[in-house]
Scaffold this active site. Sequence first.
Site, PDB file in Angstrom:
ATOM      1  N   TYR A   1      -3.802   3.098  11.520  1.00 19.22           N
ATOM      2  CA  TYR A   1      -4.257   4.315  10.828  1.00 19.22           C
ATOM      3  C   TYR A   1      -5.773   4.342  10.721  1.00 19.22           C
ATOM      4  CZ  TYR A   1       0.625   4.470   9.664  1.00 19.22           C
ATOM      5  OH  TYR A   1       1.993   4.498   9.769  1.00 19.22           O
TER       6      TYR A   1
ATOM      7  N   THR B   1      -9.152   7.406   9.673  1.00 16.10           N
ATOM      8  CA  THR B   1      -9.525   8.301   8.578  1.00 16.10           C
ATOM      9  C   THR B   1     -10.389   9.481   9.002  1.00 16.10           C
ATOM     10  OG1 THR B   1     -10.848   8.346   6.540  1.00 16.10           O
ATOM     11  CG2 THR B   1     -11.420   6.666   8.125  1.00 16.10           C
TER      12      THR B   1
ATOM     13  N   LYS C   1     -13.958   1.735   9.788  1.00 15.89           N
ATOM     14  CA  LYS C   1     -12.720   2.295  10.363  1.00 15.89           C
ATOM     15  C   LYS C   1     -12.973   2.772  11.797  1.00 15.89           C
ATOM     16  CE  LYS C   1      -9.230   2.816   8.588  1.00 15.89           C
ATOM     17  NZ  LYS C   1      -8.047   1.921   8.492  1.00 15.89           N
TER      18      LYS C   1
ATOM     19  N   GLY D   1       0.829  -1.214   0.000  1.00  9.99           N
ATOM     20  CA  GLY D   1       0.000   0.000   0.000  1.00  9.99           C
ATOM     21  C   GLY D   1       0.860   1.259   0.000  1.00  9.99           C
TER      22      GLY D   1
ATOM     23  N   ALA E   1      -5.517  -2.025   4.985  1.00 10.48           N
ATOM     24  CA  ALA E   1      -6.907  -1.620   5.200  1.00 10.48           C
ATOM     25  C   ALA E   1      -7.697  -1.885   3.938  1.00 10.48           C
ATOM     26  CB  ALA E   1      -6.990  -0.127   5.544  1.00 10.48           C
ATOM     27  N   TYR E   2      -8.990  -2.058   4.122  1.00  8.30           N
ATOM     28  CA  TYR E   2      -9.902  -2.088   2.977  1.00  8.30           C
ATOM     29  C   TYR E   2     -10.211  -0.631   2.669  1.00  8.30           C
ATOM     30  CZ  TYR E   2     -13.903  -3.254   0.063  1.00  8.30           C
ATOM     31  OH  TYR E   2     -14.764  -3.373  -0.991  1.00  8.30           O
ATOM     32  N   THR E   3      -9.630  -0.097   1.585  1.00  7.87           N
ATOM     33  CA  THR E   3      -9.708   1.350   1.327  1.00  7.87           C
ATOM     34  C   THR E   3     -10.585   1.716   0.127  1.00  7.87           C
ATOM     35  OG1 THR E   3      -7.673   1.206   0.047  1.00  7.87           O
ATOM     36  CG2 THR E   3      -7.455   1.875   2.359  1.00  7.87           C
TER      37      THR E   3
ATOM     38  N   TYR F   1     -17.246   2.425   4.697  1.00  5.08           N
ATOM     39  CA  TYR F   1     -15.802   2.475   4.975  1.00  5.08           C
ATOM     40  C   TYR F   1     -15.544   3.216   6.291  1.00  5.08           C
ATOM     41  CZ  TYR F   1     -11.016   4.334   4.596  1.00  5.08           C
ATOM     42  OH  TYR F   1      -9.724   4.715   4.859  1.00  5.08           O
TER      43      TYR F   1
ATOM     44  N   LEU G   1      -5.666  -9.980   6.047  1.00  7.51           N
ATOM     45  CA  LEU G   1      -6.434  -9.512   7.206  1.00  7.51           C
ATOM     46  C   LEU G   1      -7.930  -9.804   7.093  1.00  7.51           C
ATOM     47  CD1 LEU G   1      -3.683  -7.996   7.699  1.00  7.51           C
ATOM     48  CD2 LEU G   1      -5.029  -6.242   8.829  1.00  7.51           C
TER      49      LEU G   1
HETATM   50  N1  NAP Z   1      -6.008   6.368   1.000  1.00 11.68           N
HETATM   51  C1  NAP Z   1      -6.568   7.392   1.651  1.00 11.68           C
HETATM   52  O1  NAP Z   1      -6.948   8.402   1.068  1.00 11.68           O
HETATM   53  C2  NAP Z   1      -6.716   7.327   3.149  1.00 11.68           C
HETATM   54  C3  NAP Z   1      -7.363   8.414   3.794  1.00 11.68           C
HETATM   55  C4  NAP Z   1      -7.484   8.363   5.187  1.00 11.68           C
HETATM   56  C5  NAP Z   1      -6.998   7.281   5.895  1.00 11.68           C
HETATM   57  N2  NAP Z   1      -6.397   6.244   5.228  1.00 11.68           N
HETATM   58  C6  NAP Z   1      -5.917   5.094   6.025  1.00 11.68           C
HETATM   59  O2  NAP Z   1      -4.509   5.069   5.937  1.00 11.68           O
HETATM   60  C7  NAP Z   1      -4.049   3.722   5.987  1.00 11.68           C
HETATM   61  C8  NAP Z   1      -3.118   3.436   4.838  1.00 11.68           C
HETATM   62  O3  NAP Z   1      -3.861   3.616   3.633  1.00 11.68           O
HETATM   63  P1  NAP Z   1      -3.196   3.639   2.184  1.00 11.68           P
HETATM   64  O4  NAP Z   1      -3.594   4.904   1.533  1.00 11.68           O
HETATM   65  O5  NAP Z   1      -1.750   3.271   2.265  1.00 11.68           O
HETATM   66  O6  NAP Z   1      -4.042   2.463   1.529  1.00 11.68           O
HETATM   67  P2  NAP Z   1      -3.774   1.649   0.185  1.00 11.68           P
HETATM   68  O7  NAP Z   1      -2.734   2.299  -0.640  1.00 11.68           O
HETATM   69  O8  NAP Z   1      -5.115   1.371  -0.390  1.00 11.68           O
HETATM   70  O9  NAP Z   1      -3.146   0.313   0.748  1.00 11.68           O
HETATM   71  C9  NAP Z   1      -3.902  -0.582   1.495  1.00 11.68           C
HETATM   72  C10 NAP Z   1      -3.062  -1.808   1.720  1.00 11.68           C
HETATM   73  O10 NAP Z   1      -3.875  -2.746   2.431  1.00 11.68           O
HETATM   74  C11 NAP Z   1      -3.783  -3.971   1.761  1.00 11.68           C
HETATM   75  N3  NAP Z   1      -4.951  -4.803   1.976  1.00 11.68           N
HETATM   76  C12 NAP Z   1      -6.219  -4.648   1.515  1.00 11.68           C
HETATM   77  N4  NAP Z   1      -6.975  -5.686   1.909  1.00 11.68           N
HETATM   78  C13 NAP Z   1      -6.148  -6.506   2.635  1.00 11.68           C
HETATM   79  C14 NAP Z   1      -6.323  -7.741   3.274  1.00 11.68           C
HETATM   80  N5  NAP Z   1      -7.495  -8.386   3.250  1.00 11.68           N
HETATM   81  N6  NAP Z   1      -5.264  -8.292   3.911  1.00 11.68           N
HETATM   82  C15 NAP Z   1      -4.056  -7.682   3.913  1.00 11.68           C
HETATM   83  N7  NAP Z   1      -3.825  -6.520   3.315  1.00 11.68           N
HETATM   84  C16 NAP Z   1      -4.870  -5.941   2.674  1.00 11.68           C
HETATM   85  C17 NAP Z   1      -3.620  -3.634   0.296  1.00 11.68           C
HETATM   86  O11 NAP Z   1      -3.125  -4.748  -0.387  1.00 11.68           O
HETATM   87  P3  NAP Z   1      -3.249  -4.845  -2.011  1.00 11.68           P
HETATM   88  O12 NAP Z   1      -2.179  -3.919  -2.530  1.00 11.68           O
HETATM   89  O13 NAP Z   1      -2.975  -6.271  -2.271  1.00 11.68           O
HETATM   90  O14 NAP Z   1      -4.627  -4.405  -2.348  1.00 11.68           O
HETATM   91  C18 NAP Z   1      -2.617  -2.501   0.421  1.00 11.68           C
HETATM   92  O15 NAP Z   1      -1.317  -3.017   0.621  1.00 11.68           O
HETATM   93  C19 NAP Z   1      -5.308   2.856   6.025  1.00 11.68           C
HETATM   94  O16 NAP Z   1      -5.615   2.529   7.347  1.00 11.68           O
HETATM   95  C20 NAP Z   1      -6.395   3.760   5.491  1.00 11.68           C
HETATM   96  O17 NAP Z   1      -7.671   3.413   5.979  1.00 11.68           O
HETATM   97  C21 NAP Z   1      -6.224   6.255   3.885  1.00 11.68           C
END
Ligand code: NAP
Length: 308
Positions: free
Chosen positions: A100, A102, A130, A12, A61-63, A126, A38
């Site tokens: 983390y 959101t 979270k 991610g 996370a499931y994003t 979502y 997860l």
């Molecule tokens: N993205 C945003 O805008 C945002 C905003 C606010 C908060 N956050 C929070 O910040 C944190 C990091 O987010 P990010 O932006 O780095 O997210 P991301 O780029 O979407 O990465 C999510 C990661 O979680 C993995 N994942 C998804 N389902 C999974 C499962 N069942 N088992 C294991 N791994 C799994 C994905 O694997 P794959 O690559 O295989 O899919 C990916 O490595 C999360 O907690 C998210 O909720 C994100």
Amino acid sequence: MSLLILVTGATGQVGWQLQRTLAPLGDVVARTRSQLDLSNPEATAKYVRELAPNIVVNAAAYTAVDKAESEHHLAQEVNAVTPGRIAEELARTGGLLVHYSTDFVFDGSKVGPYVEDDPTGPLNVYGETKLLGEQDIAASGCPYIILRTSWVYDTRGKNFLRTVLRLAHEREELRIVNDQHGAPTWARAIAEATAQIVARSSEHHEQSGWGHNGLFHLTAGGTTTWAGFAQQILSEYEALAAWPADTGEFGSPLMAERVIPITSDQYKTPARRPANSVLSNEKLLSVFGLKLPDWKVLLRLALEDAIR
Ligand SMILES: NC(=O)c1ccc[n+]([C@@H]2O[C@H](COP(=O)([O-])OP(=O)(O)OC[C@H]3O[C@@H](n4cnc5c(N)ncnc54)[C@H](OP(=O)(O)O)[C@@H]3O)[C@@H](O)[C@H]2O)c1
């Protein structure tokens, strides 16, 4: 003390960056979804029990915010049930959980930036999952730090920055929502701040316990809208792409120069999103002395890093 640190979600945006920023702090075991899924709470708990890390940084996370509306169960397993099980394992060993969350835990109706103990009220599945994850971790009794962030982007992976650049190479104008307010935050800055927090917590641990526990907001400074963010991406890209470079997608001229602002009503999505996603970072500053730069500064650094 030599730390054993487990990072989940290694492919991610944040998980990828964490592998570098945490590297000087101990032995980092980074797991991708195929190595540690997860969606299976018991298998994940067993893995954590057997590895017995000092710290888990849960970047998985499931994003998929819109898809979560029709995959409630899966989103809840990944975002709440399993983080809760990881926390229970760490409660037994005294390990620290860094997790983390959101801006989407809020309904966006507040005037001004949200502080950590403002009432929550997620508008979508979502955000609900979270929030449940935060609550399950807090109830587990493990030492934890939850970092709520917002609008995460990087120059790799699936995100708004890359989508805007791709579309701007294909179309002459981009129509983007202009009535949701927040702070775009570079994944590398989140990972760097996380490493600082982990370093301080482990220094404290040498004396007595992990130190500060709880919920913190961690976003870039300043605010904008998605349309404002997109316009800034185009402007910065145009300025930087003038440099001689053979850098593939980040090196060629754009077709689109401008963004047409639209309302959320003109861009319907399965999941509702808050109008105000702005988070106050005062607590992070007062407790850890950490403050991320303005979002525009981070955007320029991210693009320079990709283009140069
Ligand atoms: N993205 C945003 O805008 C945002 C905003 C606010 C908060 N956050 C929070 O910040 C944190 C990091 O987010 P990010 O932006 O780095 O997210 P991301 O780029 O979407 O990465 C999510 C990661 O979680 C993995 N994942 C998804 N389902 C999974 C499962 N069942 N088992 C294991 N791994 C799994 C994905 O694997 P794959 O690559 O295989 O899919 C990916 O490595 C999360 O907690 C998210 O909720 C994100």
